[in-house]
Motif scaffolding. Structure first.
Motif, PDB file in Angstrom:
ATOM      1  N   MET A   1       0.776  -1.119  -0.153  1.00 28.49           N
ATOM      2  CA  MET A   1       0.076   0.167  -0.085  1.00 28.49           C
ATOM      3  C   MET A   1       0.920   1.269  -0.100  1.00 28.49           C
ATOM      4  SD  MET A   1      -2.990   0.907   2.605  1.00 28.49           S
ATOM      5  CE  MET A   1      -4.040   2.084   2.561  1.00 28.49           C
ATOM      6  N   ILE A   2       0.801   2.067  -1.017  1.00 24.78           N
ATOM      7  CA  ILE A   2       1.361   3.242  -1.104  1.00 24.78           C
ATOM      8  C   ILE A   2       0.684   4.395  -0.155  1.00 24.78           C
ATOM      9  CG2 ILE A   2       2.283   5.201  -2.635  1.00 24.78           C
ATOM     10  CD1 ILE A   2       2.079   3.255  -4.813  1.00 24.78           C
ATOM     11  N   LYS A   3       1.657   4.980   0.631  1.00 25.05           N
ATOM     12  CA  LYS A   3       1.091   6.136   1.766  1.00 25.05           C
ATOM     13  C   LYS A   3       1.252   7.299   0.953  1.00 25.05           C
ATOM     14  CE  LYS A   3       2.012   7.799   6.097  1.00 25.05           C
ATOM     15  NZ  LYS A   3       2.454   7.970   7.338  1.00 25.05           N
ATOM     16  N   GLU A   4       0.226   8.021   0.597  1.00 29.56           N
ATOM     17  CA  GLU A   4       0.203   9.388   0.211  1.00 29.56           C
ATOM     18  C   GLU A   4       0.660  10.634   1.022  1.00 29.56           C
ATOM     19  OE1 GLU A   4      -3.255  10.760  -1.989  1.00 29.56           O
ATOM     20  OE2 GLU A   4      -3.852   8.660  -2.595  1.00 29.56           O
ATOM     21  N   ASN A   5       1.254  11.588   0.385  1.00 26.91           N
ATOM     22  CA  ASN A   5       1.531  12.655   1.198  1.00 26.91           C
ATOM     23  C   ASN A   5       0.674  13.474   1.500  1.00 26.91           C
ATOM     24  OD1 ASN A   5       4.693  11.961   1.304  1.00 26.91           O
ATOM     25  ND2 ASN A   5       4.854  13.088  -0.632  1.00 26.91           N
ATOM     26  N   PRO A   6       0.471  14.252   2.941  1.00 28.41           N
ATOM     27  CA  PRO A   6      -0.700  14.825   3.047  1.00 28.41           C
ATOM     28  C   PRO A   6      -0.403  16.160   2.370  1.00 28.41           C
ATOM     29  CG  PRO A   6       0.831  14.905   5.077  1.00 28.41           C
ATOM     30  CD  PRO A   6       1.297  13.778   3.858  1.00 28.41           C
ATOM     31  N   PRO A   7      -1.652  17.080   2.279  1.00 27.87           N
ATOM     32  CA  PRO A   7      -1.805  18.253   1.529  1.00 27.87           C
ATOM     33  C   PRO A   7      -0.507  19.030   2.112  1.00 27.87           C
ATOM     34  CG  PRO A   7      -4.015  17.472   2.150  1.00 27.87           C
ATOM     35  CD  PRO A   7      -2.956  16.604   2.641  1.00 27.87           C
ATOM     36  N   LYS A   8       0.256  20.031   1.347  1.00 26.74           N
ATOM     37  CA  LYS A   8       1.032  20.727   1.603  1.00 26.74           C
ATOM     38  C   LYS A   8       0.501  21.946   2.431  1.00 26.74           C
ATOM     39  CE  LYS A   8       4.778  18.868  -0.178  1.00 26.74           C
ATOM     40  NZ  LYS A   8       6.105  18.327   0.652  1.00 26.74           N
ATOM     41  N   LYS A   9       1.084  22.512   3.499  1.00 27.44           N
ATOM     42  CA  LYS A   9       0.714  23.702   4.125  1.00 27.44           C
ATOM     43  C   LYS A   9       2.065  25.066   3.405  1.00 27.44           C
ATOM     44  CE  LYS A   9      -0.224  24.136   8.631  1.00 27.44           C
ATOM     45  NZ  LYS A   9       0.008  23.628  10.047  1.00 27.44           N
ATOM     46  N   ILE A  10       1.317  25.927   2.942  1.00 30.94           N
ATOM     47  CA  ILE A  10       2.086  26.724   1.990  1.00 30.94           C
ATOM     48  C   ILE A  10       2.053  28.007   2.499  1.00 30.94           C
ATOM     49  CG2 ILE A  10       2.802  27.705  -0.218  1.00 30.94           C
ATOM     50  CD1 ILE A  10       1.727  25.064  -1.312  1.00 30.94           C
ATOM     51  N   PHE A  11       2.843  29.058   2.984  1.00 26.27           N
ATOM     52  CA  PHE A  11       3.010  30.240   3.202  1.00 26.27           C
ATOM     53  C   PHE A  11       3.498  31.272   2.179  1.00 26.27           C
ATOM     54  CE2 PHE A  11       5.065  33.917   5.603  1.00 26.27           C
ATOM     55  CZ  PHE A  11       4.106  34.338   6.099  1.00 26.27           C
ATOM     56  N   VAL A  12       2.782  31.951   1.792  1.00 27.62           N
ATOM     57  CA  VAL A  12       3.091  33.230   0.849  1.00 27.62           C
ATOM     58  C   VAL A  12       3.304  34.633   1.359  1.00 27.62           C
ATOM     59  CG1 VAL A  12       2.638  34.018  -1.620  1.00 27.62           C
ATOM     60  CG2 VAL A  12       2.138  31.577  -1.129  1.00 27.62           C
ATOM     61  N   ILE A  13       4.470  35.000   0.985  1.00 31.38           N
ATOM     62  CA  ILE A  13       4.709  36.573   1.227  1.00 31.38           C
ATOM     63  C   ILE A  13       4.297  37.481   0.015  1.00 31.38           C
ATOM     64  CG2 ILE A  13       6.121  38.359   2.190  1.00 31.38           C
ATOM     65  CD1 ILE A  13       7.753  35.926   3.628  1.00 31.38           C
ATOM     66  N   ARG A  14       3.016  38.087   0.228  1.00 29.09           N
ATOM     67  CA  ARG A  14       2.770  38.881  -0.933  1.00 29.09           C
ATOM     68  C   ARG A  14       3.816  40.219  -1.328  1.00 29.09           C
ATOM     69  NH1 ARG A  14      -1.634  43.090  -2.493  1.00 29.09           N
ATOM     70  NH2 ARG A  14       0.279  44.254  -1.664  1.00 29.09           N
ATOM     71  N   SER A  15       4.766  39.883  -1.647  1.00 32.63           N
ATOM     72  CA  SER A  15       5.645  41.049  -1.914  1.00 32.63           C
ATOM     73  C   SER A  15       5.704  41.654  -3.367  1.00 32.63           C
ATOM     74  CB  SER A  15       7.205  40.625  -1.595  1.00 32.63           C
ATOM     75  OG  SER A  15       7.530  39.601  -2.181  1.00 32.63           O
ATOM     76  N   ALA A  16       5.431  40.741  -4.311  1.00 32.07           N
ATOM     77  CA  ALA A  16       5.113  41.268  -5.534  1.00 32.07           C
ATOM     78  C   ALA A  16       4.025  40.825  -6.331  1.00 32.07           C
ATOM     79  CB  ALA A  16       6.129  40.413  -6.515  1.00 32.07           C
ATOM     80  N   THR A  17       3.110  41.957  -6.103  1.00 32.10           N
ATOM     81  CA  THR A  17       1.511  41.707  -6.673  1.00 32.10           C
ATOM     82  C   THR A  17       1.444  41.095  -8.090  1.00 32.10           C
ATOM     83  OG1 THR A  17       1.374  43.900  -7.273  1.00 32.10           O
ATOM     84  CG2 THR A  17       0.609  43.357  -5.120  1.00 32.10           C
ATOM     85  N   ARG A  18       2.188  41.472  -9.023  1.00 34.74           N
ATOM     86  CA  ARG A  18       2.067  41.274 -10.440  1.00 34.74           C
ATOM     87  C   ARG A  18       2.221  39.878 -10.734  1.00 34.74           C
ATOM     88  NH1 ARG A  18       6.614  42.408 -14.533  1.00 34.74           N
ATOM     89  NH2 ARG A  18       8.264  42.265 -13.178  1.00 34.74           N
ATOM     90  N   ILE A  19       3.018  39.049  -9.758  1.00 33.88           N
ATOM     91  CA  ILE A  19       2.963  37.476 -10.083  1.00 33.88           C
ATOM     92  C   ILE A  19       2.406  36.550  -8.907  1.00 33.88           C
ATOM     93  CG2 ILE A  19       5.216  37.865 -11.259  1.00 33.88           C
ATOM     94  CD1 ILE A  19       6.669  36.618  -8.562  1.00 33.88           C
ATOM     95  N   LEU A  20       1.588  37.286  -8.115  1.00 36.48           N
ATOM     96  CA  LEU A  20       1.004  36.506  -7.245  1.00 36.48           C
ATOM     97  C   LEU A  20      -0.187  35.497  -7.719  1.00 36.48           C
ATOM     98  CD1 LEU A  20       0.354  35.918  -4.167  1.00 36.48           C
ATOM     99  CD2 LEU A  20      -1.566  37.738  -4.391  1.00 36.48           C
ATOM    100  N   ASN A  21      -0.761  35.988  -8.608  1.00 40.62           N
ATOM    101  CA  ASN A  21      -1.959  34.812  -9.024  1.00 40.62           C
ATOM    102  C   ASN A  21      -1.283  33.835  -9.849  1.00 40.62           C
ATOM    103  OD1 ASN A  21      -4.080  36.337  -7.971  1.00 40.62           O
ATOM    104  ND2 ASN A  21      -4.502  37.588  -9.859  1.00 40.62           N
ATOM    105  N   LYS A  22      -0.209  33.980 -10.674  1.00 40.68           N
ATOM    106  CA  LYS A  22       0.390  33.048 -11.433  1.00 40.68           C
ATOM    107  C   LYS A  22       1.062  32.215 -10.438  1.00 40.68           C
ATOM    108  CE  LYS A  22       3.597  34.735 -14.198  1.00 40.68           C
ATOM    109  NZ  LYS A  22       4.557  34.896 -15.250  1.00 40.68           N
ATOM    110  N   THR A  23       1.730  32.614  -9.401  1.00 38.68           N
ATOM    111  CA  THR A  23       2.235  31.719  -8.522  1.00 38.68           C
ATOM    112  C   THR A  23       1.046  30.831  -7.661  1.00 38.68           C
ATOM    113  OG1 THR A  23       3.921  33.227  -8.179  1.00 38.68           O
ATOM    114  CG2 THR A  23       3.720  31.706  -6.637  1.00 38.68           C
ATOM    115  N   LEU A  24       0.263  31.425  -7.280  1.00 41.35           N
ATOM    116  CA  LEU A  24      -0.962  30.783  -6.594  1.00 41.35           C
ATOM    117  C   LEU A  24      -1.320  29.425  -7.576  1.00 41.35           C
ATOM    118  CD1 LEU A  24      -2.873  33.511  -4.961  1.00 41.35           C
ATOM    119  CD2 LEU A  24      -1.054  32.004  -3.820  1.00 41.35           C
ATOM    120  N   ILE A  25      -1.596  29.758  -8.792  1.00 42.65           N
ATOM    121  CA  ILE A  25      -2.029  28.903  -9.872  1.00 42.65           C
ATOM    122  C   ILE A  25      -1.328  27.634  -9.863  1.00 42.65           C
ATOM    123  CG2 ILE A  25      -2.885  28.415 -12.144  1.00 42.65           C
ATOM    124  CD1 ILE A  25      -4.026  31.221 -11.974  1.00 42.65           C
ATOM    125  N   SER A  26       0.224  28.044 -10.024  1.00 43.76           N
ATOM    126  CA  SER A  26       1.138  27.171 -10.254  1.00 43.76           C
ATOM    127  C   SER A  26       1.363  26.202  -9.052  1.00 43.76           C
ATOM    128  CB  SER A  26       2.504  27.907 -10.432  1.00 43.76           C
ATOM    129  OG  SER A  26       3.476  27.022 -10.245  1.00 43.76           O
TER     130      SER A  26
END
Length: 156
Positions: A1-26
């Motif tokens: 049985m393969i054990k799946e990794n739990p969902p990641k907890k991610i912390f983003v510092i919104r320091s550059a607004t123009r790339i925020l949405n692209k980064t979140l989608i990625s």
């Protein structure tokens, strides 16, 4: 049985607004089911709450720069208790110079890993060493510029 990794907890510092949405989608594509917390200036809180890619919004008072000292040690300790898997620093420029304060804050969160995303949508791994090195490079360039301008003023 393969054990799946739990969902990641991610912390983003919104320091550059123009790339925020692209980064979140990625991040959502790379880590399906992840939980994304974003740190924003107080003035951006309401608009960030409307962002469907964000699960939680934290704020920092509106001021000149986001940094460890401006966020405060008590708030930083609370962030560390979240045990984030990944911390993200965003850069409006490809090389990320000028963002050492964001890198240092991302490292201070003590996530398992830290990335710096740039305007091309690519990232580099960030470590405490690389963040400190970038900090000293930025500060030494500023010192050299100030020193050289004062020197030129003195000899003219």
């Amino acid at each position: 049985m393969i054990k799946e990794n739990p969902p990641k907890k991610i912390f983003v510092i919104r320091s550059a607004t123009r790339i925020l949405n692209k980064t979140l989608i990625s991040l959502r594509e790379e880590f399906p089911g992840c939980h994304i917390t974003v740190l924003v200036p107080e003035s951006a809180k309401e608009s960030m709450k409307q962002e469907s890619q964000v699960d939680k919004v934290l704020t920092i008072p509106d001021q000149r720069r986001i940094s460890v000292s401006s966020y405060g040690w008590d708030n930083l300790r609370k962030l560390q208790e979240n045990k984030f898997d990944l911390a993200i620093a965003l850069y409006n420029i490809d090389h990320g110079l000028g963002y050492s304060n964001i890198d240092l804050l991302a490292c201070a969160v003590k996530a398992k890993s830290v990335r710096g995303y740039n305007s091309k949508g690519t990232y580099k791994e960030v470590t405490s060493y690389t963040a400190k090195k970038k900090f000293f490079l930025e500060k030494s360039k500023a010192f050299f510029f100030m020193f050289s301008n004062n020197f030129l003023f003195l000899i003219s």
